[in-house]
Enzyme design. Structure first.
Site, PDB file in Angstrom:
ATOM      1  N   CYS A 113      -1.837  -2.704   6.872  1.00 41.78           N
ATOM      2  CA  CYS A 113      -2.023  -1.413   7.553  1.00 41.78           C
ATOM      3  C   CYS A 113      -3.351  -1.380   8.301  1.00 41.78           C
ATOM      4  CB  CYS A 113      -1.903  -0.247   6.573  1.00 41.78           C
ATOM      5  SG  CYS A 113      -3.109  -0.222   5.263  1.00 41.78           S
TER       6      CYS A 113
ATOM      7  N   HIS B 107      -5.153  -6.044   4.222  1.00 37.07           N
ATOM      8  CA  HIS B 107      -4.135  -4.992   4.281  1.00 37.07           C
ATOM      9  C   HIS B 107      -3.459  -4.995   5.641  1.00 37.07           C
ATOM     10  CE1 HIS B 107      -5.310  -2.595   0.613  1.00 37.07           C
ATOM     11  NE2 HIS B 107      -6.238  -3.522   0.683  1.00 37.07           N
TER      12      HIS B 107
ATOM     13  N   GLN C  17      -5.446  -0.560  -3.645  1.00 35.02           N
ATOM     14  CA  GLN C  17      -6.203  -1.704  -4.178  1.00 35.02           C
ATOM     15  C   GLN C  17      -7.220  -1.254  -5.227  1.00 35.02           C
ATOM     16  OE1 GLN C  17      -7.771  -4.462  -1.273  1.00 35.02           O
ATOM     17  NE2 GLN C  17      -9.384  -5.131  -2.679  1.00 35.02           N
TER      18      GLN C  17
ATOM     19  N   CYS D 160       0.846  -1.196   0.000  1.00 35.02           N
ATOM     20  CA  CYS D 160       0.000   0.000   0.000  1.00 35.02           C
ATOM     21  C   CYS D 160       0.880   1.245   0.000  1.00 35.02           C
ATOM     22  CB  CYS D 160      -0.981  -0.008   1.167  1.00 35.02           C
ATOM     23  SG  CYS D 160      -0.444   0.853   2.645  1.00 35.02           S
ATOM     24  N   GLU D 161       0.489   2.186  -0.831  1.00 31.79           N
ATOM     25  CA  GLU D 161       1.350   3.357  -1.003  1.00 31.79           C
ATOM     26  C   GLU D 161       1.251   4.352   0.143  1.00 31.79           C
ATOM     27  OE1 GLU D 161       0.187   4.814  -4.807  1.00 31.79           O
ATOM     28  OE2 GLU D 161      -1.300   6.186  -3.994  1.00 31.79           O
ATOM     29  N   HIS D 162       0.286   4.153   1.030  1.00 32.79           N
ATOM     30  CA  HIS D 162       0.175   5.076   2.167  1.00 32.79           C
ATOM     31  C   HIS D 162       1.101   4.713   3.310  1.00 32.79           C
ATOM     32  CE1 HIS D 162      -4.084   5.909   0.570  1.00 32.79           C
ATOM     33  NE2 HIS D 162      -3.250   6.817   0.134  1.00 32.79           N
ATOM     34  N   HIS D 163       1.259   3.397   3.551  1.00 38.44           N
ATOM     35  CA  HIS D 163       2.035   2.961   4.718  1.00 38.44           C
ATOM     36  C   HIS D 163       3.237   2.114   4.334  1.00 38.44           C
ATOM     37  CE1 HIS D 163      -2.164   3.586   6.105  1.00 38.44           C
ATOM     38  NE2 HIS D 163      -1.550   4.192   7.102  1.00 38.44           N
TER      39      HIS D 163
HETATM   40 ZN   LIG Z   1      -2.170   1.433   4.009  1.00 38.17          ZN
END
Ligand SMILES: [Zn+2]
Length: 191
Positions: free
Chosen positions: A151, A149, A121, A80-83
């Protein structure tokens, strides 16, 4: 493949370790920057790769009237590109061929290439659908991704059993009735 800049990744990981109050020089952590660089090279190997490439070799359907093709339970992992934490799950790909079909073994390659980059996703689902449309010019496409996920499972809400389902549909299979029919067929195998 463009490849990652290993030296920069290693320097950044050493800096990250120092920033959390660790000693990057202690024996247990000495190899860590290099091992993380190996892992990142694998996680992000799809950057700069053409996802359509595995689908270039299509097979003409000839005089067979093509019906629905569904490939279920393709295991994938992405980040995931956020975490920058992994998300893992299964992809189900359905298409209604027009003139071309593709070797079934090519579909996991498509998913892997698009998954091997910092992702969402939702976007991954759309990109797989668009790649199928572009490569196969089918009458319709449905892509369903069901993933866990890290995260969500290991931090924040810590919902260890929660999964996220995303759907993308194109063409004739964007019709609600037909899409529902395909999702029922996919669901009859899943679980
Ligand atoms: Zn994430």
């Amino acid at each position: 493949m463009t490849g990652i800049d290993r030296a920069r990744v290693e320097a950044a990981v050493a800096e990250l370790l120092a920033a959390i109050g660790e000693d990057p020089a202690r024996p247990g952590l000495r190899e860590t920057p290099s091992k993380v660089a190996d892992a990142y090279a694998e996680f992000f190997s799809g950057l700069g790769e053409d996802p359509i490439a595995p689908l270039r070799e299509t097979i003409p359907v000839g005089d067979v009237e093509p019906e629905l093709v569904i490939v279920r339970d393709l295991e994938f992992r992405s980040v995931c590109e956020h975490h920058l934490l992994p998300f893992l799950g299964r992809a189900h790909l359905a298409y209604l061929p027009a003139e071309k079909v593709v070797g079934l073994g090519r579909l996991p390659q498509l998913v892997d290439t698009l998954a091997a980059r910092p992702q969402l996703q939702e976007r991954l689902t759309e990109q797989i659908a668009d790649a199928l449309v572009q490569a196969l010019e089918p009458r319709g496409v449905v892509v369903v991704l069901d993933a866990q996920h890290q995260c969500v499972t290991t931090r924040g809400a810590r919902q260890v059993h929660s999964t996220t389902v995303t759907v993308a549909s194109r063409g004739e299979l964007d019709d609600p009735v037909r899409r529902a029919e395909v999702i029922t067929l996919i669901g009859s195998a899943a679980q």
